[in-house]
Design a protein around this motif. Structure first.
Motif, PDB file in Angstrom:
ATOM      1  N   CYS A 187       0.835  -1.222   0.000  1.00  0.00           N
ATOM      2  CA  CYS A 187       0.000   0.000   0.000  1.00  0.00           C
ATOM      3  C   CYS A 187       0.859   1.259   0.000  1.00  0.00           C
ATOM      4  CB  CYS A 187      -0.953   0.008   1.197  1.00  0.00           C
ATOM      5  SG  CYS A 187      -2.091  -1.389   1.247  1.00  0.00           S
ATOM      6  N   GLY A 188       1.931   1.220  -0.765  1.00  0.00           N
ATOM      7  CA  GLY A 188       2.835   2.355  -0.792  1.00  0.00           C
ATOM      8  C   GLY A 188       2.336   3.534  -1.595  1.00  0.00           C
ATOM      9  N   TYR A 189       1.193   3.380  -2.281  1.00  0.00           N
ATOM     10  CA  TYR A 189       0.658   4.470  -3.089  1.00  0.00           C
ATOM     11  C   TYR A 189      -0.814   4.729  -2.763  1.00  0.00           C
ATOM     12  CZ  TYR A 189       4.909   3.821  -5.836  1.00  0.00           C
ATOM     13  OH  TYR A 189       6.221   3.717  -6.235  1.00  0.00           O
ATOM     14  N   ARG A 190      -1.173   4.550  -1.494  1.00  0.00           N
ATOM     15  CA  ARG A 190      -2.582   4.690  -1.120  1.00  0.00           C
ATOM     16  C   ARG A 190      -3.040   6.145  -1.040  1.00  0.00           C
ATOM     17  NH1 ARG A 190      -0.090   2.755   3.598  1.00  0.00           N
ATOM     18  NH2 ARG A 190      -0.112   4.197   5.372  1.00  0.00           N
ATOM     19  N   ASN A 191      -2.113   7.084  -0.909  1.00  0.00           N
ATOM     20  CA  ASN A 191      -2.484   8.500  -0.973  1.00  0.00           C
ATOM     21  C   ASN A 191      -1.309   9.282  -1.565  1.00  0.00           C
ATOM     22  OD1 ASN A 191      -0.621   9.193   1.214  1.00  0.00           O
ATOM     23  ND2 ASN A 191      -2.161   8.344   2.618  1.00  0.00           N
ATOM     24  N   TRP A 192      -1.539  10.571  -1.786  1.00  0.00           N
ATOM     25  CA  TRP A 192      -0.543  11.397  -2.472  1.00  0.00           C
ATOM     26  C   TRP A 192       0.764  11.496  -1.698  1.00  0.00           C
ATOM     27  CZ3 TRP A 192       0.521  13.557  -6.999  1.00  0.00           C
ATOM     28  CH2 TRP A 192       1.447  14.603  -7.061  1.00  0.00           C
ATOM     29  N   LYS A 193       0.693  11.761  -0.424  1.00  0.00           N
ATOM     30  CA  LYS A 193       1.888  11.966   0.372  1.00  0.00           C
ATOM     31  C   LYS A 193       2.742  10.707   0.430  1.00  0.00           C
ATOM     32  CE  LYS A 193       3.431  13.451   4.967  1.00  0.00           C
ATOM     33  NZ  LYS A 193       3.002  13.915   6.319  1.00  0.00           N
ATOM     34  N   ILE A 194       2.112   9.586   0.727  1.00  0.00           N
ATOM     35  CA  ILE A 194       2.840   8.317   0.805  1.00  0.00           C
ATOM     36  C   ILE A 194       3.335   7.907  -0.582  1.00  0.00           C
ATOM     37  CG2 ILE A 194       2.639   5.866   1.389  1.00  0.00           C
ATOM     38  CD1 ILE A 194       0.662   6.615   3.539  1.00  0.00           C
ATOM     39  N   GLY A 195       2.539   8.207  -1.606  1.00  0.00           N
ATOM     40  CA  GLY A 195       2.941   7.865  -2.971  1.00  0.00           C
ATOM     41  C   GLY A 195       4.205   8.602  -3.392  1.00  0.00           C
ATOM     42  N   MET A 196       4.292   9.897  -3.065  1.00  0.00           N
ATOM     43  CA  MET A 196       5.487  10.668  -3.405  1.00  0.00           C
ATOM     44  C   MET A 196       6.718  10.145  -2.650  1.00  0.00           C
ATOM     45  SD  MET A 196       4.842  12.888  -5.753  1.00  0.00           S
ATOM     46  CE  MET A 196       3.935  11.494  -6.448  1.00  0.00           C
ATOM     47  N   ARG A 197       6.503   9.756  -1.400  1.00  0.00           N
ATOM     48  CA  ARG A 197       7.620   9.195  -0.615  1.00  0.00           C
ATOM     49  C   ARG A 197       8.065   7.861  -1.215  1.00  0.00           C
ATOM     50  NH1 ARG A 197       7.349   7.327   5.761  1.00  0.00           N
ATOM     51  NH2 ARG A 197       9.509   6.593   5.894  1.00  0.00           N
ATOM     52  N   SER A 198       7.113   7.039  -1.597  1.00  0.00           N
ATOM     53  CA  SER A 198       7.452   5.742  -2.198  1.00  0.00           C
ATOM     54  C   SER A 198       8.151   5.928  -3.535  1.00  0.00           C
ATOM     55  CB  SER A 198       6.182   4.899  -2.387  1.00  0.00           C
ATOM     56  OG  SER A 198       5.563   4.623  -1.145  1.00  0.00           O
ATOM     57  N   LEU A 199       7.721   6.933  -4.301  1.00  0.00           N
ATOM     58  CA  LEU A 199       8.362   7.194  -5.585  1.00  0.00           C
ATOM     59  C   LEU A 199       9.812   7.619  -5.405  1.00  0.00           C
ATOM     60  CD1 LEU A 199       8.071   7.426  -8.657  1.00  0.00           C
ATOM     61  CD2 LEU A 199       7.276   9.780  -8.317  1.00  0.00           C
ATOM     62  N   ALA A 200      10.069   8.456  -4.392  1.00  0.00           N
ATOM     63  CA  ALA A 200      11.447   8.880  -4.117  1.00  0.00           C
ATOM     64  C   ALA A 200      12.316   7.683  -3.723  1.00  0.00           C
ATOM     65  CB  ALA A 200      11.448   9.931  -3.013  1.00  0.00           C
ATOM     66  N   ILE A 201      11.762   6.794  -2.902  1.00  0.00           N
ATOM     67  CA  ILE A 201      12.502   5.590  -2.511  1.00  0.00           C
ATOM     68  C   ILE A 201      12.768   4.708  -3.727  1.00  0.00           C
ATOM     69  CG2 ILE A 201      12.403   3.479  -1.132  1.00  0.00           C
ATOM     70  CD1 ILE A 201      10.767   5.031   0.923  1.00  0.00           C
ATOM     71  N   LEU A 202      11.757   4.593  -4.594  1.00  0.00           N
ATOM     72  CA  LEU A 202      11.903   3.761  -5.799  1.00  0.00           C
ATOM     73  C   LEU A 202      13.029   4.282  -6.679  1.00  0.00           C
ATOM     74  CD1 LEU A 202       9.095   2.268  -7.951  1.00  0.00           C
ATOM     75  CD2 LEU A 202      10.886   3.546  -9.076  1.00  0.00           C
ATOM     76  N   ILE A 203      13.084   5.604  -6.875  1.00  0.00           N
ATOM     77  CA  ILE A 203      14.125   6.184  -7.729  1.00  0.00           C
ATOM     78  C   ILE A 203      15.509   5.933  -7.136  1.00  0.00           C
ATOM     79  CG2 ILE A 203      15.035   8.354  -8.633  1.00  0.00           C
ATOM     80  CD1 ILE A 203      12.146   9.346  -8.811  1.00  0.00           C
ATOM     81  N   GLY A 204      15.633   6.109  -5.804  1.00  0.00           N
ATOM     82  CA  GLY A 204      16.922   5.862  -5.171  1.00  0.00           C
ATOM     83  C   GLY A 204      17.348   4.399  -5.254  1.00  0.00           C
ATOM     84  N   GLN A 205      16.423   3.501  -4.996  1.00  0.00           N
ATOM     85  CA  GLN A 205      16.728   2.073  -5.085  1.00  0.00           C
ATOM     86  C   GLN A 205      16.990   1.645  -6.520  1.00  0.00           C
ATOM     87  OE1 GLN A 205      17.052  -0.400  -2.710  1.00  0.00           O
ATOM     88  NE2 GLN A 205      17.101   1.288  -1.232  1.00  0.00           N
ATOM     89  N   LEU A 206      16.295   2.282  -7.465  1.00  0.00           N
ATOM     90  CA  LEU A 206      16.475   1.926  -8.870  1.00  0.00           C
ATOM     91  C   LEU A 206      17.905   2.212  -9.317  1.00  0.00           C
ATOM     92  CD1 LEU A 206      15.125   0.983 -11.507  1.00  0.00           C
ATOM     93  CD2 LEU A 206      14.502   3.364 -11.929  1.00  0.00           C
ATOM     94  N   LEU A 207      18.430   3.365  -8.947  1.00  0.00           N
ATOM     95  CA  LEU A 207      19.808   3.692  -9.311  1.00  0.00           C
ATOM     96  C   LEU A 207      20.789   2.721  -8.669  1.00  0.00           C
ATOM     97  CD1 LEU A 207      21.918   5.556 -10.587  1.00  0.00           C
ATOM     98  CD2 LEU A 207      21.769   6.994  -8.534  1.00  0.00           C
ATOM     99  N   GLN A 208      20.584   2.431  -7.392  1.00  0.00           N
ATOM    100  CA  GLN A 208      21.500   1.542  -6.682  1.00  0.00           C
ATOM    101  C   GLN A 208      21.491   0.139  -7.278  1.00  0.00           C
ATOM    102  OE1 GLN A 208      20.675   1.282  -2.495  1.00  0.00           O
ATOM    103  NE2 GLN A 208      22.229  -0.265  -2.110  1.00  0.00           N
ATOM    104  N   ARG A 209      20.312  -0.401  -7.521  1.00  0.00           N
ATOM    105  CA  ARG A 209      20.231  -1.766  -8.033  1.00  0.00           C
ATOM    106  C   ARG A 209      20.716  -1.852  -9.488  1.00  0.00           C
ATOM    107  NH1 ARG A 209      15.006  -4.982  -5.626  1.00  0.00           N
ATOM    108  NH2 ARG A 209      15.198  -4.281  -3.457  1.00  0.00           N
ATOM    109  N   THR A 210      20.468  -0.815 -10.265  1.00  0.00           N
ATOM    110  CA  THR A 210      20.944  -0.824 -11.636  1.00  0.00           C
ATOM    111  C   THR A 210      22.467  -0.825 -11.680  1.00  0.00           C
ATOM    112  OG1 THR A 210      18.966   0.379 -12.347  1.00  0.00           O
ATOM    113  CG2 THR A 210      20.839   0.366 -13.846  1.00  0.00           C
ATOM    114  N   LEU A 211      23.103  -0.041 -10.827  1.00  0.00           N
ATOM    115  CA  LEU A 211      24.568  -0.034 -10.758  1.00  0.00           C
ATOM    116  C   LEU A 211      25.107  -1.384 -10.304  1.00  0.00           C
ATOM    117  CD1 LEU A 211      25.222   3.513  -9.243  1.00  0.00           C
ATOM    118  CD2 LEU A 211      25.577   2.767 -11.601  1.00  0.00           C
TER     119      LEU A 211
END
Length: 270
Positions: A187-211
């Motif tokens: 339920c990481g995207y159940r509202n706007w505030k939590i969704g934006m936080r989850s998106l920021a985490i996703l972007i950070g993890q995406l860079l790390q895992r891709t590297l």
């Protein structure tokens, strides 16, 4: 979507046409899209749509979605091209260029006639160019493009870089999809505030895992003693089609004739 497009490139009805012919045709029409008037560009877009949807049997729904997605970037630039602002003291200078406007205090915001014409010309040119590139992307597998470039004596380092970029697009999309599914299941995207936080985490993890995956890929190549260029397999089972060759040449000649004959004059070049 990217995986779907890659599948279509291998299963379309123009698969047996030599890739060099399709690449030459795509870049010839692309050159026409960049040099002709809007009227010819519109005809070119429709013609490339026929090649992609009717001849190659690419699903119309997917093709339209791709065109709409590409048109979104044009829409984002539309306000900067068509909307202007001027002080009311200089209002008389813009009356010939005014289509519609509103007054805000001492400023006047209006839609420019010349800007609208320019936006239309840019849209026609971009739409025609995108249609040509989509034809190439949806009918020629990437490995065959690489093979054709190598046949044309393009330096191996450039083709290898293209191959690596193409490979990591899929790695990036797969990693992003896995992270999104994991977050969405919690339920990481159940509202706007939590969704934006989850998106920021996703972007950070995406860079790390891709590297991390890139590092593993590099270690795998080094362990196998990779010191030369990448090799790609292609079937080399192609069939010449006189009908398509004649139609492609005839269509290009007709478009050039329309451009040189002045029949495209109903639109003005910007």
């Amino acid at each position: 979507m990217s995986l779907k497009l890659d599948t279509l490139a291998y299963t379309n009805q123009l698969r047996q046409i030599p890739p060099a012919h399709k690449i030459i045709f795509a870049f010839t029409t692309l050159l026409l899209a960049l040099l002709t008037h809007p009227f010819v560009q519109i005809l070119l877009s429709l013609w490339m749509g026929i090649w992609t949807v009717v001849y190659a049997k690419i699903p119309l729904k997917i093709y339209l979605r791709l065109l709409i997605f590409a048109s979104f970037f044009w829409l984002t630039s539309l306000p900067a091209l068509t909307i202007n602002m001027v002080n009311l003291a200089n209002f008389s200078q813009i009356q010939r260029d005014l289509l519609y406007g509103l007054k805000f205090g001492s400023e006047y915001i209006y839609i420019s006639h010349s800007g609208s014409i320019q936006a239309f010309a840019i849209f026609c040119r971009a739409f025609a160019a995108i249609s040509c590139l989509y034809f190439l992307m949806l009918t020629v597998p990437f490995t065959e493009i690489l093979q054709t470039l190598r046949y044309l004596k393009i330096p191996a380092i450039l083709t290898d870089l293209l191959l690596l970029m193409y490979r990591f697009i899929f790695l990036l999309l797969n990693t992003a999809n896995e992270l999104w599914i994991a977050q969405n299941s919690r339920c990481g995207y159940r509202n706007w505030k939590i969704g934006m936080r989850s998106l920021a985490i996703l972007i950070g993890q995406l860079l790390q895992r891709t590297l991390q995956q890139y590092h593993r890929f590099s270690l795998g190549l080094a362990a196998r003693g990779m010191t030369e260029e990448f090799r790609v397999w292609h079937p080399q089972r192609y069939q010449l089609s006189k009908r398509y060759i004649i139609e492609a040449i005839s269509g290009c000649v007709v478009l050039i004739g329309l451009e040189l004959g002045g029949n495209a004059g109903i639109f003005t070049r910007i």
